[in-house]
Design an enzyme around this catalytic site. Structure first.
Site, PDB file in Angstrom:
ATOM      1  CG  ASN A  11       4.420  -1.306  -6.008  1.00 41.12           C
ATOM      2  OD1 ASN A  11       4.904  -0.509  -4.592  1.00 41.12           O
ATOM      3  ND2 ASN A  11       2.709  -0.335  -6.819  1.00 41.12           N
ATOM      4  CG  ASN A  62      -2.625   4.490  -0.502  1.00 36.24           C
ATOM      5  OD1 ASN A  62      -1.243   4.179  -1.177  1.00 36.24           O
ATOM      6  ND2 ASN A  62      -2.735   4.329   0.201  1.00 36.24           N
ATOM      7  CB  CYS A  71       5.719   3.521  -0.856  1.00 35.79           C
ATOM      8  SG  CYS A  71       5.441   2.874  -1.938  1.00 35.79           S
ATOM      9  CG  ASN A  73       8.200  -0.985  -4.275  1.00 29.58           C
ATOM     10  OD1 ASN A  73       9.219  -1.349  -4.528  1.00 29.58           O
ATOM     11  ND2 ASN A  73       7.264  -2.170  -4.221  1.00 29.58           N
ATOM     12  CG  HIS A 164       3.397  -4.033   6.040  1.00 28.64           C
ATOM     13  ND1 HIS A 164       3.568  -4.757   4.826  1.00 28.64           N
ATOM     14  CD2 HIS A 164       4.067  -3.021   5.783  1.00 28.64           C
ATOM     15  CE1 HIS A 164       3.746  -3.724   3.794  1.00 28.64           C
ATOM     16  NE2 HIS A 164       4.133  -3.017   4.478  1.00 28.64           N
ATOM     17  CD  GLU A 213       1.171  -1.502  -1.824  1.00 28.66           C
ATOM     18  OE1 GLU A 213       1.081  -0.372  -1.005  1.00 28.66           O
ATOM     19  OE2 GLU A 213       1.281  -2.006  -2.928  1.00 28.66           O
ATOM     20  NE  ARG A 214      -2.488   1.752   5.515  1.00 32.01           N
ATOM     21  CZ  ARG A 214      -2.515   2.499   6.291  1.00 32.01           C
ATOM     22  NH1 ARG A 214      -2.670   2.400   7.672  1.00 32.01           N
ATOM     23  NH2 ARG A 214      -1.207   2.670   6.076  1.00 32.01           N
ATOM     24  CB  CYS A 222       4.888  -4.210  -1.044  1.00 33.09           C
ATOM     25  SG  CYS A 222       4.129  -2.885   0.266  1.00 33.09           S
ATOM     26  N   GLY A 223       7.542  -2.529  -1.502  1.00 34.07           N
ATOM     27  CA  GLY A 223       8.693  -2.653  -0.104  1.00 34.07           C
ATOM     28  C   GLY A 223       8.901  -3.179   1.006  1.00 34.07           C
ATOM     29  N   GLY A 225       6.320  -4.153   2.792  1.00 33.46           N
ATOM     30  CA  GLY A 225       5.191  -5.122   2.746  1.00 33.46           C
ATOM     31  C   GLY A 225       6.720  -6.310   2.906  1.00 33.46           C
TER      32      GLY A 225
END
Length: 278
Positions: A11, A62, A71, A73, A164, A213-214, A222-223, A225
């Site tokens: 990521n 993003n 986030c 990660n 999530h 990811e949105r 995704c951390g 996530g």
């Protein structure tokens, strides 16, 4: 503009020290810098700013220019960056984010470099009003259902700093996340959209996760996530409260403690530094 390219298990992010440079439109800049053909290429920007309420502040933007609350990660990369550059001196400190104060703890090797980062990710919320998700504001969305293109899917949704939604599948490699991911992300049930995690349970202590990811699309890791996926798996009786999350380029260790606090431990890597000229 000087930058660092970093990643947490694939990521990837562009990290910029923006202290004193707050007048730049970073939402627009993210679209250009994160473009993988005409820019540096990344899933998002991580911006370093001063904070009045913590040791340092992080913004994450993003690749599509939208701003995320947090986030997982990204926070590990951010923590490694600010420590190794002497912006913060302690190996445990507080970071201001839109999702609240996040506390990373660094594991530093004999050369003064950060090998791993353990992050107190806070506590999840299961109420629909917090996610947010349509329905009774005070109810949860554990093992509920939504309909996509006439097909019913069993999901669990929660807020782990960011929204999530988790779907359990037999084989994550056989799921077309590029089709199903954005349809769930933008489903009417989620007024602020949602991140989507496809989870394959290996055993009580190991799962595989693939994430849409949105605002960024399919990412290698995704951390938040990963945290949400372990929580959802435990709530559905599939794993213990501590589990390893296997991603494309490595593993995250997630522990959901009895007091509901979530800890995430994993690596962060710096790939290269450069100067952006556009």
């Amino acid at each position: 503009m000087l930058f660092s390219k970093m990643h947490g298990l694939g990521n990837d992010f562009i990290v910029i020290d923006t202290r004193g440079k707050e007048d730049i439109d970073y939402n627009l800049l993210a679209k250009r810098m994160c473009h993988r053909h005409i820019g540096v290429g990344a899933d998002g920007l991580l911006l370093v700013l001063n904070s009045d309420i913590a040791d340092i502040r992080m913004r994450i933007i993003n690749s599509d220019g939208s701003e995320a609350e947090m986030c997982g990660n990204g926070i590990r990369c951010f923590a490694k960056y600010v420590y190794e550059r002497g912006i913060v001196k302690a190996t445990k400190f507080k970071v201001e984010t839109l999702a609240g104060i996040i506390e990373p703890e660094l594991f530093v090797n004999e050369y003064g470099l950060v090998d791993k980062v353990k992050v107190n990710m806070g506590k999840p919320s299961f109420k629909r009003k917090d996610i947010p998700m349509q329905g009774d504001p005070e109810s949860d969305a554990i093992n509920t259902s939504i309909v996509v293109d006439g097909n019913e899917y069993r999901i669990t949704s929660l807020l782990m700093g960011v929204p999530h939604t988790i779907l359990f599948v037999d084989d994550v490699e056989k799921v077309d996340i590029y089709t199903l991911g954005p349809k769930i992300e933008k489903h009417d049930a989620f007024p602020r959209k949602t991140n989507v995690n496809f989870v394959q349970v290996i055993d009580k202590n190991n799962i595989k996760v693939r994430t849409w990811e949105r605002g960024a699309g399919a990412t290698f890791a995704c951390g938040t996530g990963s945290c949400a996926s372990v929580i959802a798996a435990n709530l559905n009786g599939l794993t213990e409260r501590k589990a390893n999350v296997h991603l494309y380029f490595g593993t995250l260790e997630i522990q959901w403690q009895d007091d509901d606090t979530v800890f995430m431990t994993g690596s962060a890597e710096e790939v290269f530094v450069g100067e952006y000229l556009d």
